[in-house]
Design a protein around this motif. Sequence first.
Motif, short mmCIF file in Angstrom:
data_model
loop_
_atom_site.label_atom_id
_atom_site.label_comp_id
_atom_site.label_asym_id
_atom_site.label_seq_id
_atom_site.Cartn_x
_atom_site.Cartn_y
_atom_site.Cartn_z
N VAL A 36 49.66 40.27 47.42
CA VAL A 36 48.81 40.10 46.24
C VAL A 36 48.19 38.70 46.26
CG1 VAL A 36 48.74 40.01 43.71
CG2 VAL A 36 50.15 41.72 44.85
N THR A 37 46.86 38.66 46.17
CA THR A 37 46.12 37.40 46.11
C THR A 37 45.81 37.09 44.65
OG1 THR A 37 45.12 37.87 48.25
CG2 THR A 37 44.04 36.19 46.87
N PRO A 38 46.31 35.98 44.11
CA PRO A 38 46.04 35.65 42.71
C PRO A 38 44.54 35.52 42.43
CG PRO A 38 47.76 34.24 43.61
CD PRO A 38 47.15 34.98 44.76
N THR A 39 44.13 35.89 41.22
CA THR A 39 42.74 35.78 40.81
C THR A 39 42.67 35.45 39.33
OG1 THR A 39 40.58 36.86 40.77
CG2 THR A 39 42.46 38.24 40.28
N SER A 40 41.60 34.80 38.94
CA SER A 40 41.37 34.53 37.52
C SER A 40 40.20 35.36 37.01
CB SER A 40 41.10 33.04 37.30
OG SER A 40 39.97 32.65 38.05
N GLU A 41 39.66 36.24 37.86
CA GLU A 41 38.54 37.09 37.48
C GLU A 41 39.05 38.36 36.83
OE1 GLU A 41 35.99 37.80 40.82
OE2 GLU A 41 36.06 35.71 41.44
N GLY A 42 38.20 38.97 36.00
CA GLY A 42 38.54 40.23 35.36
C GLY A 42 39.31 40.03 34.08
N GLN A 45 44.83 40.79 31.93
CA GLN A 45 45.99 41.51 32.45
C GLN A 45 46.00 41.57 33.98
OE1 GLN A 45 43.74 42.76 30.33
NE2 GLN A 45 44.77 43.30 28.44
N VAL A 46 44.86 41.28 34.62
CA VAL A 46 44.77 41.32 36.08
C VAL A 46 45.35 40.02 36.63
CG1 VAL A 46 43.25 41.43 38.08
CG2 VAL A 46 42.76 42.83 36.08
N VAL A 47 46.39 40.15 37.45
CA VAL A 47 47.04 38.97 38.01
C VAL A 47 46.60 38.69 39.44
CG1 VAL A 47 49.06 39.12 36.52
CG2 VAL A 47 49.08 40.30 38.73
N GLY A 48 45.93 39.65 40.06
CA GLY A 48 45.47 39.46 41.42
C GLY A 48 44.87 40.71 41.99
N THR A 49 44.61 40.67 43.29
CA THR A 49 44.10 41.82 44.02
C THR A 49 44.86 41.95 45.32
OG1 THR A 49 42.40 40.54 45.15
CG2 THR A 49 41.76 41.59 43.06
N MET A 50 44.79 43.11 45.91
CA MET A 50 45.39 43.35 47.21
C MET A 50 44.62 44.45 47.91
SD MET A 50 48.84 45.52 46.23
CE MET A 50 49.26 45.87 47.91
N GLU A 51 44.74 44.49 49.21
CA GLU A 51 44.15 45.59 49.95
C GLU A 51 45.22 46.64 50.15
OE1 GLU A 51 42.23 46.39 54.25
OE2 GLU A 51 41.43 44.67 53.14
N TYR A 52 44.90 47.86 49.76
CA TYR A 52 45.83 48.97 49.95
C TYR A 52 45.06 50.12 50.58
CZ TYR A 52 49.31 52.57 49.09
OH TYR A 52 50.23 53.58 49.26
N ARG A 53 45.47 50.51 51.77
CA ARG A 53 44.82 51.57 52.53
C ARG A 53 43.31 51.34 52.63
NH1 ARG A 53 48.29 56.92 50.71
NH2 ARG A 53 50.26 56.10 51.47
N GLY A 54 42.96 50.09 52.92
CA GLY A 54 41.57 49.74 53.16
C GLY A 54 40.72 49.57 51.92
N GLU A 55 41.32 49.58 50.76
CA GLU A 55 40.57 49.47 49.51
C GLU A 55 41.07 48.28 48.69
OE1 GLU A 55 40.03 52.28 45.60
OE2 GLU A 55 40.15 53.26 47.55
#
Length: 138
Positions: A36-42, A45-55
């Motif tokens: 999980v890569t932390p993010t302040s966008e969105g 409640q969104v704490v980050g993003t990650m790639e899962y099965r290419g998405e």
Amino acid sequence: MTQAGPSAAVLTFTLGEEWCCVEISRIRGVVKHESVTPTSEGPPQVVGTMEYRGEETPVVDPGSVIEAADSQDADHVIIFEQEGQQVGWLVDRAHEVTTVPDPEVDPVTDNEYVHGVIGERLWVEPRRVNDVITDTGS
């Protein structure tokens, strides 16, 4: 108490000291949170993003949505797919899948994100939690 059906297979997980469960048929996968890569966008409640099965997949802290304890020592991400979009939940620990025969559910009327209580576990409704993210267009 209401009857949820003949039986339900659920994944139990923890958020802080709160035990929760979600119906297994709603889950696409469970992974370690290391990616999980932390993010302040969105939404907040969104704490980050990650790639899962290419998405690219937004990862939320469901505790902040359902008003339960926030994740304290996150170890897993539970992946859901809703309306063609993946959403991950950052949880302290995904424990086990168990079948609850003919579950008796104590309804919860003051929290739209929780379907009810089974024993000591909050039965969380993923569609409503994920709507917090998918309805914002992110």
